[in-house]
Design a protein around this motif. Structure first.
Motif, PDB file in Angstrom:
ATOM      1  N   SER A 129       0.861  -1.189   0.000  1.00 27.34           N
ATOM      2  CA  SER A 129       0.000   0.000   0.000  1.00 27.34           C
ATOM      3  C   SER A 129       0.890   1.230   0.000  1.00 27.34           C
ATOM      4  O   SER A 129       2.069   1.160   0.357  1.00 27.34           O
ATOM      5  CB  SER A 129      -0.912   0.008   1.229  1.00 27.34           C
ATOM      6  N   TRP A 130       0.313   2.362  -0.378  1.00 28.90           N
ATOM      7  CA  TRP A 130       1.090   3.602  -0.350  1.00 28.90           C
ATOM      8  C   TRP A 130       1.520   3.925   1.079  1.00 28.90           C
ATOM      9  O   TRP A 130       2.621   4.422   1.317  1.00 28.90           O
ATOM     10  CB  TRP A 130       0.270   4.751  -0.922  1.00 28.90           C
ATOM     11  N   SER A 131       0.664   3.642   2.055  1.00 30.81           N
ATOM     12  CA  SER A 131       1.016   3.934   3.444  1.00 30.81           C
ATOM     13  C   SER A 131       2.230   3.141   3.898  1.00 30.81           C
ATOM     14  O   SER A 131       3.113   3.668   4.573  1.00 30.81           O
ATOM     15  CB  SER A 131      -0.176   3.623   4.366  1.00 30.81           C
ATOM     16  N   SER A 132       2.286   1.862   3.503  1.00 27.86           N
ATOM     17  CA  SER A 132       3.428   1.042   3.916  1.00 27.86           C
ATOM     18  C   SER A 132       4.707   1.503   3.222  1.00 27.86           C
ATOM     19  O   SER A 132       5.788   1.479   3.819  1.00 27.86           O
ATOM     20  CB  SER A 132       3.165  -0.433   3.618  1.00 27.86           C
ATOM     21  N   ILE A 133       4.586   1.946   1.973  1.00 24.41           N
ATOM     22  CA  ILE A 133       5.767   2.435   1.261  1.00 24.41           C
ATOM     23  C   ILE A 133       6.239   3.750   1.864  1.00 24.41           C
ATOM     24  O   ILE A 133       7.440   3.985   2.037  1.00 24.41           O
ATOM     25  CB  ILE A 133       5.462   2.592  -0.238  1.00 24.41           C
TER      26      ILE A 133
END
Length: 251
Positions: A129-133
C-alpha cells in the motif's frame, strides 16, 4: 499509468590548536559526528547508541546541516524518555523545536515499535500500500540523500526483494535509467517495481511529481513486455507524499 499497489494490510515496517603548518585533519563538525553515528549503527546496531543519540539520528532528515545533539537532549528532558519523545504528538514535538519532517518520522518509528512480533521465519517486508511504502521511506530511508530516486523491487506477494538507488540522473536521462531498471528487475526475478523520489526540502511535491512524469511513463511502457507490474511512483517530502493517483499527509 499509476494503478497503485493491490489492496491489503499496510506492511510493517526501526580542540587543540593546529600547528604552524595548519590542521592535520580536516574539520569534522556536525557532518563528521553524523558519519561516526552511522558507522556505529552499521557495526553494532542501534543498541550501541544512547537514547539521545537515537533521537539525534532521527533529527538528521529535518536538520540537514546543524548539530542535533542539543535538541535531542532537550527533547529527552522535556518528554522524559526516548519512548516519550517517539510517542509525543507532532504538535507537541514541533512546539518543542523539532522540525516538521522529524516529528513525522518519530511517529513512524513509534508505529514500528508497536507492531506485534512476527512469527519465526525469514524476515519479509511487505509493501502492499502507499502507506506502507511511505512508512518505509520515512523510517528505513531516513539516511539516504535527498533528491535521490530509489527503486523498490518486489516479489509476487509484494515483499521487498531489493531497494537501491537509480544511478546517474534518472529524472534527466530517462532512457538510461529505465534500461538499467529493467535489467535489474529481470536479474532479480522481480514481479513488480515501485519508484520512490526522496524530494529535497526546497522542492514542492507537486513539482517533483510532474518532473518525474516522463520517467514514470517510460517505466510503465517498458515493464509490461517483461511481465513486470508497475505499482507507480511516489514522491516523499516533509511528512507527506504524492503519487499520480493518491495524495497523502502524515503531518
Amino acid at each position: 499509468m499509476d494503478n497503485g499497489p493491490p489492496d491489503g494490510q499496510a506492511g510493517r515496517l526501526r580542540a587543540g590548536r593546529p600547528g604552524r603548518g595548519g590542521a592535520v585533519f580536516g574539520s569534522t563538525g556536525p557532518q563528521g559526528h553524523r558519519q561516526r553515528l552511522r558507522e556505529r549503527v552499521l557495526r553494532h546496531g542501534p543498541a550501541g547508541l544512547a537514547d539521545y543519540e537515537i533521537i539525534e539520528m532521527l533529527l538528521f532528515s529535518g536538520i540537514p546541516r546543524r548539530d542535533t545533539k542539543p535538541l535531542a537532549k532537550a527533547l529527552i528532558n522535556q518528554f522524559g524518555s526516548l519512548s516519550g519523545v517517539l510517542t509525543a504528538s507532532p504538535t507537541a514535538l514541533r512546539a518543542a523545536g523539532a522540525p516538521e519532517r522529524s516529528a513525522g518520522v518519530f511517529g513512524c518509528v513509534a508505529q514500528l515499535a508497536a507492531s506485534p512480533p512476527r512469527e519465526a521465519g525469514p524476515e519479509r517486508l511487505t509493501l502492499d500500500s502507499w502507506s506502507s511504502i511511505f512508512l518505509y521511506a520515512t523510517s528505513c530511508l531516513i539516511l539516504s540523500p535527498k533528491g535521490q530516486v530509489r527503486a523498490l523491487f518486489l516479489d509476487s506477494h509484494n515483499n521487498l526483494l531489493v531497494d537501491e538507488a537509480l544511478t546517474g540522473e534518472p529524472l534527466h536521462d530517462v532512457g538510461a535509467a529505465v534500461a538499467s531498471l529493467m535489467r535489474r528487475a529481470v536479474a532479480l526475478h522481480a514481479c513488480a517495481v515501485v519508484t520512490v523520489h526522496l524530494v529535497r526540502d526546497d522542492t514542492q511535491l507537486d513539482q517533483a511529481l510532474e518532473e518525474a512524469r516522463p520517467l514514470a511513463t517510460a517505466i510503465g511502457q517498458a515493464a509490461p513486455p517483461l511481465a513486470i507490474s508497475v505499482h507507480g511512483h511516489l514522491a516523499v517530502g516533509r511528512a507527506q507524499w504524492r503519487s499520480f493517483s493518491f495524495d497523502g499527509d502524515e503531518a
